[in-house]
Motif scaffolding. Structure first.
Motif, PDB file in Angstrom:
ATOM      1  N   GLN A 126       0.827  -1.206   0.000  1.00  0.00           N
ATOM      2  CA  GLN A 126       0.000   0.000   0.000  1.00  0.00           C
ATOM      3  C   GLN A 126       0.866   1.263   0.000  1.00  0.00           C
ATOM      4  OE1 GLN A 126      -3.078   0.173  -0.535  1.00  0.00           O
ATOM      5  NE2 GLN A 126      -3.831  -1.895  -0.179  1.00  0.00           N
ATOM      6  N   ILE A 127       1.954   1.229   0.741  1.00  0.00           N
ATOM      7  CA  ILE A 127       2.859   2.388   0.770  1.00  0.00           C
ATOM      8  C   ILE A 127       3.439   2.628  -0.621  1.00  0.00           C
ATOM      9  CG2 ILE A 127       5.096   3.203   1.629  1.00  0.00           C
ATOM     10  CD1 ILE A 127       4.414   1.864   4.308  1.00  0.00           C
ATOM     11  N   ARG A 128       3.815   1.540  -1.297  1.00  0.00           N
ATOM     12  CA  ARG A 128       4.366   1.661  -2.659  1.00  0.00           C
ATOM     13  C   ARG A 128       3.349   2.272  -3.615  1.00  0.00           C
ATOM     14  NH1 ARG A 128       3.533  -1.465  -6.750  1.00  0.00           N
ATOM     15  NH2 ARG A 128       2.689  -3.131  -5.440  1.00  0.00           N
ATOM     16  N   LYS A 129       2.092   1.829  -3.530  1.00  0.00           N
ATOM     17  CA  LYS A 129       1.044   2.367  -4.408  1.00  0.00           C
ATOM     18  C   LYS A 129       0.840   3.862  -4.171  1.00  0.00           C
ATOM     19  CE  LYS A 129      -1.596  -1.949  -4.807  1.00  0.00           C
ATOM     20  NZ  LYS A 129      -2.849  -2.648  -4.419  1.00  0.00           N
ATOM     21  N   CYS A 130       0.901   4.264  -2.906  1.00  0.00           N
ATOM     22  CA  CYS A 130       0.736   5.684  -2.585  1.00  0.00           C
ATOM     23  C   CYS A 130       1.899   6.506  -3.126  1.00  0.00           C
ATOM     24  CB  CYS A 130       0.607   5.883  -1.075  1.00  0.00           C
ATOM     25  SG  CYS A 130      -0.968   5.336  -0.380  1.00  0.00           S
ATOM     26  N   GLN A 131       3.122   5.990  -2.929  1.00  0.00           N
ATOM     27  CA  GLN A 131       4.308   6.722  -3.367  1.00  0.00           C
ATOM     28  C   GLN A 131       4.370   6.866  -4.879  1.00  0.00           C
ATOM     29  OE1 GLN A 131       7.399   4.378  -1.523  1.00  0.00           O
ATOM     30  NE2 GLN A 131       7.415   5.631   0.355  1.00  0.00           N
ATOM     31  N   GLN A 132       3.825   5.888  -5.596  1.00  0.00           N
ATOM     32  CA  GLN A 132       3.892   5.894  -7.050  1.00  0.00           C
ATOM     33  C   GLN A 132       2.678   6.558  -7.709  1.00  0.00           C
ATOM     34  OE1 GLN A 132       4.441   1.767  -8.112  1.00  0.00           O
ATOM     35  NE2 GLN A 132       6.577   1.715  -7.433  1.00  0.00           N
ATOM     36  N   SER A 133       1.809   7.153  -6.905  1.00  0.00           N
ATOM     37  CA  SER A 133       0.604   7.781  -7.445  1.00  0.00           C
ATOM     38  C   SER A 133       0.412   9.155  -6.823  1.00  0.00           C
ATOM     39  CB  SER A 133      -0.627   6.906  -7.148  1.00  0.00           C
ATOM     40  OG  SER A 133      -0.894   6.897  -5.750  1.00  0.00           O
ATOM     41  N   THR A 134      -0.697   9.792  -7.150  1.00  0.00           N
ATOM     42  CA  THR A 134      -0.981  11.123  -6.609  1.00  0.00           C
ATOM     43  C   THR A 134      -1.402  11.079  -5.144  1.00  0.00           C
ATOM     44  OG1 THR A 134      -3.242  10.956  -7.489  1.00  0.00           O
ATOM     45  CG2 THR A 134      -1.619  12.123  -8.841  1.00  0.00           C
ATOM     46  N   SER A 135      -1.563   9.887  -4.570  1.00  0.00           N
ATOM     47  CA  SER A 135      -1.916   9.783  -3.149  1.00  0.00           C
ATOM     48  C   SER A 135      -0.864  10.465  -2.274  1.00  0.00           C
ATOM     49  CB  SER A 135      -2.062   8.320  -2.734  1.00  0.00           C
ATOM     50  OG  SER A 135      -3.201   7.730  -3.313  1.00  0.00           O
ATOM     51  N   ALA A 136       0.408  10.290  -2.608  1.00  0.00           N
ATOM     52  CA  ALA A 136       1.485  10.864  -1.801  1.00  0.00           C
ATOM     53  C   ALA A 136       1.579  12.375  -1.978  1.00  0.00           C
ATOM     54  CB  ALA A 136       2.813  10.209  -2.159  1.00  0.00           C
ATOM     55  N   SER A 137       1.394  12.854  -3.217  1.00  0.00           N
ATOM     56  CA  SER A 137       1.623  14.272  -3.496  1.00  0.00           C
ATOM     57  C   SER A 137       0.436  15.161  -3.151  1.00  0.00           C
ATOM     58  CB  SER A 137       1.992  14.463  -4.972  1.00  0.00           C
ATOM     59  OG  SER A 137       0.971  13.933  -5.818  1.00  0.00           O
ATOM     60  N   ILE A 138      -0.805  14.668  -3.351  1.00  0.00           N
ATOM     61  CA  ILE A 138      -1.976  15.516  -3.080  1.00  0.00           C
ATOM     62  C   ILE A 138      -3.033  14.840  -2.193  1.00  0.00           C
ATOM     63  CG2 ILE A 138      -1.721  16.892  -5.183  1.00  0.00           C
ATOM     64  CD1 ILE A 138      -3.941  15.188  -6.459  1.00  0.00           C
ATOM     65  N   GLY A 139      -2.768  13.600  -1.751  1.00  0.00           N
ATOM     66  CA  GLY A 139      -3.683  12.949  -0.820  1.00  0.00           C
ATOM     67  C   GLY A 139      -4.956  12.415  -1.442  1.00  0.00           C
ATOM     68  N   VAL A 140      -4.966  12.241  -2.740  1.00  0.00           N
ATOM     69  CA  VAL A 140      -6.143  11.695  -3.431  1.00  0.00           C
ATOM     70  C   VAL A 140      -5.699  11.105  -4.769  1.00  0.00           C
ATOM     71  CG1 VAL A 140      -6.642  14.011  -4.365  1.00  0.00           C
ATOM     72  CG2 VAL A 140      -8.433  12.260  -4.394  1.00  0.00           C
ATOM     73  N   ARG A 141      -6.323   9.990  -5.151  1.00  0.00           N
ATOM     74  CA  ARG A 141      -6.046   9.433  -6.474  1.00  0.00           C
ATOM     75  C   ARG A 141      -7.331   8.860  -7.067  1.00  0.00           C
ATOM     76  NH1 ARG A 141      -3.232   4.856  -3.723  1.00  0.00           N
ATOM     77  NH2 ARG A 141      -4.404   2.920  -4.100  1.00  0.00           N
ATOM     78  N   LEU A 142      -7.367   8.788  -8.379  1.00  0.00           N
ATOM     79  CA  LEU A 142      -8.526   8.250  -9.077  1.00  0.00           C
ATOM     80  C   LEU A 142      -8.548   6.738  -8.935  1.00  0.00           C
ATOM     81  CD1 LEU A 142      -9.955   9.456 -12.422  1.00  0.00           C
ATOM     82  CD2 LEU A 142      -9.663   7.004 -12.062  1.00  0.00           C
ATOM     83  N   CYS A 143      -9.688   6.218  -8.487  1.00  0.00           N
ATOM     84  CA  CYS A 143      -9.814   4.773  -8.275  1.00  0.00           C
ATOM     85  C   CYS A 143     -10.783   4.158  -9.290  1.00  0.00           C
ATOM     86  CB  CYS A 143     -10.293   4.517  -6.851  1.00  0.00           C
ATOM     87  SG  CYS A 143     -10.036   2.839  -6.273  1.00  0.00           S
ATOM     88  N   GLY A 144     -11.596   4.972  -9.912  1.00  0.00           N
ATOM     89  CA  GLY A 144     -12.545   4.497 -10.922  1.00  0.00           C
ATOM     90  C   GLY A 144     -13.395   5.656 -11.407  1.00  0.00           C
ATOM     91  N   MET A 145     -13.794   5.587 -12.680  1.00  0.00           N
ATOM     92  CA  MET A 145     -14.611   6.670 -13.224  1.00  0.00           C
ATOM     93  C   MET A 145     -15.503   6.151 -14.341  1.00  0.00           C
ATOM     94  SD  MET A 145     -13.373  10.423 -14.576  1.00  0.00           S
ATOM     95  CE  MET A 145     -13.172  10.179 -16.345  1.00  0.00           C
ATOM     96  N   GLN A 146     -16.723   6.638 -14.343  1.00  0.00           N
ATOM     97  CA  GLN A 146     -17.666   6.362 -15.429  1.00  0.00           C
ATOM     98  C   GLN A 146     -18.324   7.690 -15.769  1.00  0.00           C
ATOM     99  OE1 GLN A 146     -20.520   3.019 -15.208  1.00  0.00           O
ATOM    100  NE2 GLN A 146     -22.159   4.539 -15.291  1.00  0.00           N
ATOM    101  N   VAL A 147     -18.202   8.120 -17.023  1.00  0.00           N
ATOM    102  CA  VAL A 147     -18.773   9.402 -17.424  1.00  0.00           C
ATOM    103  C   VAL A 147     -19.423   9.280 -18.794  1.00  0.00           C
ATOM    104  CG1 VAL A 147     -16.608  10.243 -18.443  1.00  0.00           C
ATOM    105  CG2 VAL A 147     -18.303  11.880 -17.626  1.00  0.00           C
ATOM    106  N   TYR A 148     -20.524   9.998 -18.986  1.00  0.00           N
ATOM    107  CA  TYR A 148     -21.294   9.936 -20.229  1.00  0.00           C
ATOM    108  C   TYR A 148     -20.938  11.112 -21.121  1.00  0.00           C
ATOM    109  CZ  TYR A 148     -25.381   9.898 -23.342  1.00  0.00           C
ATOM    110  OH  TYR A 148     -26.219   9.881 -24.436  1.00  0.00           O
ATOM    111  N   GLN A 149     -20.642  10.814 -22.395  1.00  0.00           N
ATOM    112  CA  GLN A 149     -20.366  11.832 -23.399  1.00  0.00           C
ATOM    113  C   GLN A 149     -21.589  11.970 -24.298  1.00  0.00           C
ATOM    114  OE1 GLN A 149     -16.566  13.182 -23.626  1.00  0.00           O
ATOM    115  NE2 GLN A 149     -17.531  12.820 -21.640  1.00  0.00           N
ATOM    116  N   SER A 150     -22.318  13.060 -24.135  1.00  0.00           N
ATOM    117  CA  SER A 150     -23.586  13.209 -24.850  1.00  0.00           C
ATOM    118  C   SER A 150     -23.390  13.438 -26.345  1.00  0.00           C
ATOM    119  CB  SER A 150     -24.405  14.368 -24.256  1.00  0.00           C
ATOM    120  OG  SER A 150     -23.684  15.586 -24.360  1.00  0.00           O
ATOM    121  N   ASP A 151     -22.214  13.948 -26.744  1.00  0.00           N
ATOM    122  CA  ASP A 151     -21.999  14.187 -28.171  1.00  0.00           C
ATOM    123  C   ASP A 151     -21.847  12.885 -28.949  1.00  0.00           C
ATOM    124  OD1 ASP A 151     -19.615  13.659 -26.865  1.00  0.00           O
ATOM    125  OD2 ASP A 151     -18.401  14.864 -28.256  1.00  0.00           O
ATOM    126  N   SER A 152     -21.135  11.928 -28.369  1.00  0.00           N
ATOM    127  CA  SER A 152     -20.932  10.641 -29.041  1.00  0.00           C
ATOM    128  C   SER A 152     -21.819   9.535 -28.485  1.00  0.00           C
ATOM    129  CB  SER A 152     -19.465  10.211 -28.890  1.00  0.00           C
ATOM    130  OG  SER A 152     -19.121  10.081 -27.516  1.00  0.00           O
TER     131      SER A 152
END
Length: 330
Positions: A126-152
């Motif tokens: 877990q420490i390695r994952k934090c150090q290698q991601s934005t968790s260490a630098s800003i205290g938050v990282r993207l864990c999943g996302m679903q978004v709708y694009q109405s144009d396409s």
């Protein structure tokens, strides 16, 4: 307690305590297929799913990442079926039920993810994952996302493997994409999200000894903006729905988050918090398996003060979304 009786689906649990040779062979075949599917999903860290055109409410297909997680859990249950026929469950609310096209952002919060009870191997991982991601630098990282694009008319899925690779600039770009529907930035959503984040930050700053290790923040909104019924104009009959312009889609920026009116009273379930013209946005803290505080159960470790890692992540998230709001006119 859910008891598996005659009505139990055969695909979830085995029909008897003894596997037949054919059944065992079939399970191995299914496992092999699922293993290949998991590898394919992990390789494709950003997926696109087109929705059928011509429907007022598109038929949402299963999020492939979510489906994979469910299949893994069902497989574990199936393997244990020969030893037991009862399971205990925590009943969870489906927070997306009221949305036509749910857009969901899962953010792993804090600078530390391992719980106090983690093994040394788990802790190091877990420490390695934090150090290698934005968790260490800003205290938050993207864990999943679903978004709708109405144009396409596409749903875009991002999984946790993609989130771990994002730099600070990439994280900001992903947040922008989450609030963008392919045509414009949904800036009417930013104000209620920011309001809720600031409320959470104030609440956490008042919490003594609480730690929310490995918990997440969930942001949900509807990719299909509400279309208000209006009197006859532009040649339409009374009560007809006109195709909303960009301005009409935006609604009022005073809408609030988390099912609250701007005055603070709880809104009835399933209704827009600020009325028909307001955006429906929900912001939740979720996943408390490794949360602890003083006098909680048999936890031996007692922490002092605030959860500074989580608050650090909240503040940076507020800053980034505020920047989106400030520059949305650009």
């Amino acid at each position: 307690m859910l008891k598996w009786g005659k009505k139990k689906p055969p695909t979830l649990l085995t029909e008897s305590d003894h596997y037949t040779t054919d059944r065992t062979r079939q399970l191995r075949k299914e496992d092999k297929i699922k293993s290949h599917n998991r590898e394919d999903i992990q390789k494709a860290e950003v997926l696109y799913c087109s929705l059928e055109k011509g429907k007022v409410v598109p038929q949402i297909k299963h999020n492939p990442w979510s489906l994979q997680c469910h299949q893994q859990q069902l497989q574990r249950m199936k393997e244990n079926a020969k030893h037991r026929n009862q399971y205990k469950f925590i009943l969870l609310e489906n927070l997306t039920w009221r949305y036509k096209v749910p857009c969901v952002l899962d953010l792993k919060m804090g600078t530390r993810q391992h719980g106090d009870d983690a093994s040394e191997e788990k802790k190091a991982n877990q420490i390695r994952k934090c150090q290698q991601s934005t968790s260490a630098s800003i205290g938050v990282r993207l864990c999943g996302m679903q978004v709708y694009q109405s144009d396409s008319r596409q749903l875009i899925f991002m999984n946790k493997y993609h989130g771990r690779k994002l730099t600070l600039a990439g994280f900001k770009e992903a947040l922008f994409q989450f609030f963008h529907n392919g045509r414009r930035l949904r800036r009417e959503l930013l104000s209620p999200v920011l309001r809720r984040l600031r409320e959470m930050k104030a609440a956490l700053e008042a919490c003594e000894s609480y730690r929310f290790y490995s918990s997440s923040l969930l942001i949900i909104y509807d990719g299909e903006p509400p279309r208000a019924r209006r009197p006859c104009h532009r040649g339409g009959e009374e009560g007809e729905e006109d195709e909303p312009s960009d301005e009409e889609e935006e609604g009022e920026e005073g809408g609030s988050a988390f099912g609250y009116h701007s005055g603070g009273a709880a809104a009835p379930s399933g209704r827009n918090p600020g009325g028909e013209g307001s955006p429906m946005v929900d912001v939740r803290m979720i996943d408390f398996a490794h949360t602890t505080c003083r006098h909680y159960g048999e936890d031996s470790v007692v922490h002092e003060g605030q959860d500074s890692g989580y608050i650090f992540g909240l503040q940076n998230l507020i800053t980034i979304i505020s920047e989106l709001e400030d520059h949305s006119a650009d």
